[in-house]
Design an enzyme around this catalytic site. Structure first.
Site, mmCIF file in Angstrom:
data_model
loop_
_atom_site.group_PDB
_atom_site.id
_atom_site.type_symbol
_atom_site.label_atom_id
_atom_site.label_comp_id
_atom_site.label_asym_id
_atom_site.label_seq_id
_atom_site.Cartn_x
_atom_site.Cartn_y
_atom_site.Cartn_z
ATOM 1 N N LEU A 12 1.650 -11.624 -3.302
ATOM 2 C CA LEU A 12 0.317 -11.120 -3.668
ATOM 3 C C LEU A 12 0.450 -9.726 -4.288
ATOM 4 O O LEU A 12 0.985 -8.818 -3.668
ATOM 5 C CB LEU A 12 -0.594 -11.040 -2.439
ATOM 6 N N GLY A 15 -3.910 -6.450 -6.395
ATOM 7 C CA GLY A 15 -4.684 -5.243 -6.079
ATOM 8 C C GLY A 15 -4.347 -4.078 -6.998
ATOM 9 O O GLY A 15 -3.352 -4.086 -7.716
ATOM 10 N N ARG A 19 -4.745 4.224 -4.022
ATOM 11 C CA ARG A 19 -4.237 5.439 -3.381
ATOM 12 C C ARG A 19 -3.009 6.028 -4.081
ATOM 13 O O ARG A 19 -2.610 7.151 -3.812
ATOM 14 C CB ARG A 19 -3.921 5.165 -1.904
ATOM 15 N N LYS A 26 0.433 -0.151 -9.004
ATOM 16 C CA LYS A 26 1.277 0.237 -7.868
ATOM 17 C C LYS A 26 2.623 -0.484 -7.845
ATOM 18 O O LYS A 26 3.667 0.154 -7.720
ATOM 19 C CB LYS A 26 0.531 -0.018 -6.559
ATOM 20 N N ASN A 234 1.619 2.421 -0.044
ATOM 21 C CA ASN A 234 0.228 2.564 -0.487
ATOM 22 C C ASN A 234 -0.015 3.842 -1.265
ATOM 23 O O ASN A 234 -0.923 3.924 -2.067
ATOM 24 C CB ASN A 234 -0.730 2.498 0.695
#
Ligand code: UD1
Ligand code: CA
Length: 485
Positions: A12, A15, A19, A26, A234
């Site tokens: 997955l 996203g 942050r 990311k 994160n």
């Protein structure tokens, strides 16, 4: 450990990773020369899954491009809107249909997860005959994570997200890593029944565990030995932390294989670097990309090598090299910059404050000090004097310069391209050489010196220079008297 080959690994990565506060998605941030998502994919490939699927959403075009360049075996599936981890998995199964066999679900932002740990999870999953097995860890601070809910016998009941947890549940320090092994057929059915009745209004993949259990299936957990391995990235602080962990793993493997790393704390080595036993890496060095270092070579201190090949017993000190090939027993540095296309022969030298680009330097040839060599071929056994410039660029075109074997280029020479200096030829110090110098000849190209006697006394009267000159001539006159000359 032999474990059944999973039918699919689903990573997955849809996203945004807010942050990180970054223009770069990311999972495309790099650690040790590899993007976060590729670390996960590498670990997954170790299980030889039948299919490798990556769920993308945010910056999907960039993600697609990245995957097709670095991991064409990974099949991207777009999740249009990020409506939760359960929704992400549902999207996959709706697109590819039911996957029978074991489906492993992981995240693209857990670069420290090793194949061995995933294999252990699969072994427990198969061994216990579970419908779902979650990878968990006991952590000092579980804030932000889903908590594992067990009954008094220790059996797993389900997972509760922090935002939905009761105070007692929040006190649990066993966290959900977000990595699971599922029975693919049961997963397809269960994931459709996940509701959005929770604090975040999302489809939680975590709910699949309680759904399966309520259907009467076995669900279990495998507690990872090292919680650091399952912690995701994160923000930039976690990125740096994960980088340190990965780097120390890489260094440890090299040290076990016979490489000396004098100061692991200040040494950084990418995953794609190869080092032979008895290579020595001095403090403050960084080895990137496809760099390779042969046996007995010494790198550093404070040296950065990118895509550079270093031969046996060569020494590279305090230098930066990119796309260079450094021959056996060659010496580089200190404070030298070798750019792409530099090839140093055996025992060749690119000494202090030397820059080279697209230059082939023959065996035993020395370029010891303060020199620029660009677009050139130099034969064997030649010597290039200090402060020589290979003038390769006329503002429009780059041209080639050839220097033969056993040639001697005097200090402070401008060699203006295109040019050939023959075998055994010399150039006089301070020359600007624009014409070829044939073998055995010397090229002299500088104004003859003029010496004007008494100039300082006339033009700089009263200065310290004038006084020093007066004293020198008085002394000389005195000596001449003593000697009666
Ligand atoms: C999730 C788990 C939580 C666990 C934690 C571990 C759920 C509901 N919660 O929480 O129990 O402790 O991971 O890190 O699963 N993603 C998608 N599509 C989406 C949503 C997420 O691809 O619609 C991806 C994200 O890119 C990310 C991963 O799934 O890589 C986790 O998503 P995130 O929103 O960070 O979940 P957490 O709230 O951390
Ligand atoms: Ca997360």
């Amino acid at each position: 450990m032999s474990v059944p080959r999973p039918a699919a690994v689903v990573v997955l990565a849809a996203g945004e990773g807010t942050r990180m506060r970054s223009r770069t998605p990311k999972v495309l941030h790099e650690l040790c020369g590899r993007a976060l998502v590729d670390h996960m994919l590498t670990a997954a490939r170790g299980l030889t899954p039948e299919r490798l699927i990556v769920v993308i959403g945010h910056e999907r075009e960039r993600m697609r491009e990245h995957l097709s360049a670095t991991g064409p075996d990974a099949y991207p599936i777009v999740q249009q809107e990020q409506r939760g981890t359960g929704h992400a998995v549902r999207t996959v199964l709706e697109e590819v249909g039911t996957i029978s066999g074991t489906v492993l679900v992981t995240y693209g932002d857990t670069p420290l997860l090793r194949t061995e740990t995933l294999a252990e999870l699969l072994a427990v999953h198969a061994g216990e005959g579970n419908a779902a097995t979650v990878l968990t860890a006991k952590v000092p601070d579980p804030t932000g994570y889903g908590r594992i809910v067990r009954d008094e016998t220790g059996a797993v009941l389900g997972i509760v997200e922090e935002k939905d947890a009761s105070p007692e549940q929040r006190a649990v320090n066993e966290m959900n890593s977000g990595v699971y092994a599922f029975d693919g057929t049961l997963l397809t059915d269960a994931v459709k029944r996940v509701s959005t009745a929770n604090a975040q209004g999302e489809e939680y993949l975590t709910d699949v565990l309680s759904i399966l259990r309520e259907d009467g299936h076995r669900v279990g957990a495998f507690v990872a030995g090292d919680h650091v391995e399952v912690e995701g990235v994160n923000d930039r602080a976690q990125l740096a932390f994960a980088g340190r962990v990965l780097n120390s793993r890489i260094l440890l493997a090299h040290m076990r294989a016979g490489v000396t790393v004098v100061d692991p704390e200040s040494t950084w080595i990418d995953v794609g670097v190869t080092l032979e036993p008895d290579a020595v890496i001095m403090p403050g060095s960084q080895l990137h990309g496809t760099t390779s270092v042969a046996a007995g070579a010494t790198i550093g201190p404070a040296t950065t090598l990118t895509d550079t090949e270093v031969g046996e017993d060569a020494v590279v000190r305090n230098s930066v090299c990119e796309g260079a090939r450094i021959g056996p027993e060659a010496a580089v540095g200190p404070y030298t910059y070798l750019r792409p296309g530099t090839v140093l022969g055996r025992k060749a030298k690119a000494g202090a404050h030397v820059e080279m680009k697209n230059a082939e330097i023959g065996e035993g040839t020395k370029v010891p000090h303060l020199t620029y060599v660009g677009d050139a071929t130099i034969g064997a056994g030649s010597n290039i004097g200090a402060a020589t410039i290979f003038v390769n660029y006329d503002g429009v075109e780059k041209r080639h310069i050839t220097v033969g074997d056993h040639a001697f280029v005097g200090c402070d020479t401008m060699l203006v391209a295109p040019l050939t200096i023959g075998d055994g030829a010399y150039t006089a110090a301070g020359s600007t050489i624009t014409n070829d110098v044939p073998p055995g000849a010397i090229g002299v190209a500088r104004a003859r010196q003029r010496t004007i006697e008494g100039w300082v006394a006339r033009k700089r009267a009263g200065t310290r220079s004038a006084e020093a000159a007066r004293r020198a001539s008085a002394e000389q006159a005195g000596h001449q008297q003593e000697n009666g000359t």
